[in-house]
Enzyme design. Structure first.
Site, PDB file in Angstrom:
ATOM      1  NE  ARG A  49      -2.471   1.141   3.570  1.00 39.01           N
ATOM      2  CZ  ARG A  49      -3.208   1.086   4.688  1.00 39.01           C
ATOM      3  NH1 ARG A  49      -4.506   0.872   4.607  1.00 39.01           N
ATOM      4  NH2 ARG A  49      -2.640   1.238   5.869  1.00 39.01           N
ATOM      5  CE  LYS A  64      -1.934   4.873   7.036  1.00 36.31           C
ATOM      6  NZ  LYS A  64      -3.244   5.300   7.530  1.00 36.31           N
ATOM      7  CD  GLU A  88     -11.693   6.772   6.132  1.00 34.83           C
ATOM      8  OE1 GLU A  88     -11.364   5.583   6.108  1.00 34.83           O
ATOM      9  OE2 GLU A  88     -11.016   7.676   5.603  1.00 34.83           O
TER      10      GLU A  88
END
Length: 307
Positions: free
Chosen positions: A74, A173, A206
């Site tokens: 990721r 991210k 979220e």
């Protein structure tokens, strides 16, 4: 007078211990393990100036880095998406994380892996930057008090919505976490340690640092990736464990209404692990206590990470 002397000695001992910890902690910086105080980057680094970079938070259980390859994959995907070339390959990155964990004697802890764009001129042009920084910190972490894992979190809905996915993909991210921080401020201002974030369509996305799940009539439900969420590693583990336990798992659009009327609710995240939620916006979820599916998955998760 003796009491004062004792307090002074205790305070001095705490300071000395803290200084010793800082002196012995090692941080990986561009291929070398250096003392914590020597782990520095340029004030012209675009990671500092513009939040230009990517990161991963990774857990360590019983001395083993959890889902190591998933996190590294990721990291490199996030970097590719923002055209940031990481100066070492995946195999060397995996080894560097393990080396840093071992150097700090971490048995149960947390790794923060950061890649910055590198130093450059003032301005946004990435062509004027060089030497991306690879930083690995291995330490301990405690995101929530233990009693909240037993009794559950009470959260609120933030007015700050999740970034529009067409502006910045939530699957990156990024070092720029201001969107989440602003929502977190709303939560802490309301004496809540977490806050729910909705997307630009008013759907559940979220929380500020965690993915969200609900249980309704025995079915485990969670927002899909196109709701504007980070595809969490712990989220994926929770779904795997639920399916193994024979629990139906559905990724679907959720509204706040669905959480208000849910039988159970819990959050997942690398730092948070699995933590129950018992109230949203002052409305009790279920009977206001952690539910049986949540408790089962939390227990199974704790067992799984140490297998």
């Amino acid at each position: 007078m003796r009491v004062r002397e004792t307090n002074s000695k205790n305070a001095l001992t705490e300071v000395e211990t803290k200084m010793a910890d800082q002196a012995t902690q090692k941080v990986y910086l561009n291929g070398q393990l250096v003392d914590k105080q020597q782990a520095v980057v340029s004030v012209y680094d675009h990671g500092l100036l513009y939040g230009d970079g990517v990161f991963e938070g990774i857990r360590v259980y019983s001395g083993k880095v959890f889902r190591h390859e998933d996190h590294i994959d990721r990291l490199y995907e996030s970097a590719k998406a923002i055209r940031l070339e990481i100066p070492i390959d995946k195999s060397k990155m995996l080894a560097a994380v393990n080396e840093t964990v071992a150097a700090n004697g971490i048995v149960d802890g947390y790794v923060r892996l950061v890649i910055t764009r590198g130093s450059g001129t003032l301005g946004l042009d990435i062509r004027r930057t060089s030497d991306p920084q690879v930083i690995i910190i291995a330490d301990t972490i405690s995101l929530y008090p233990e009693e909240l894992y037993e009794n559950g979190l009470r959260i609120i809905t933030a007015s700050t919505i999740r970034n529009h996915p067409s502006a910045l993909s939530p699957r990156i991210k990024s070092l720029n976490y201001l969107n989440n921080i602003m929502a977190k401020i709303e939560g802490t201002d309301a004496d809540s340690l977490e806050a729910l974030m909705l997307n630009h369509k008013g759907e559940v996305a979220e929380c500020t640092g965690d993915n969200i799940f609900i249980v309704k009539n025995g079915v485990l439900k969670t927002p899909p990736t196109d709701a504007g969420i980070l595809e969490g590693v712990t989220r994926n583990v929770a779904m795997e464990l639920a399916r193994e336990a024979g629990i139906e798992v559905v990724e679907m659009t959720l509204l706040r209404h669905d959480i208000y009327i849910a039988d159970e609710c819990f959050l997942t995240g690398t730092a948070a692990e699995v933590i129950p939620v018992v109230s949203l916006d002052g409305r009790e979820i279920g009977d206001g206590k952690p539910g049986p599916v949540t408790q089962k998955l939390r227990q199974r998760f704790q067992e799984y990470v140490r297998e």
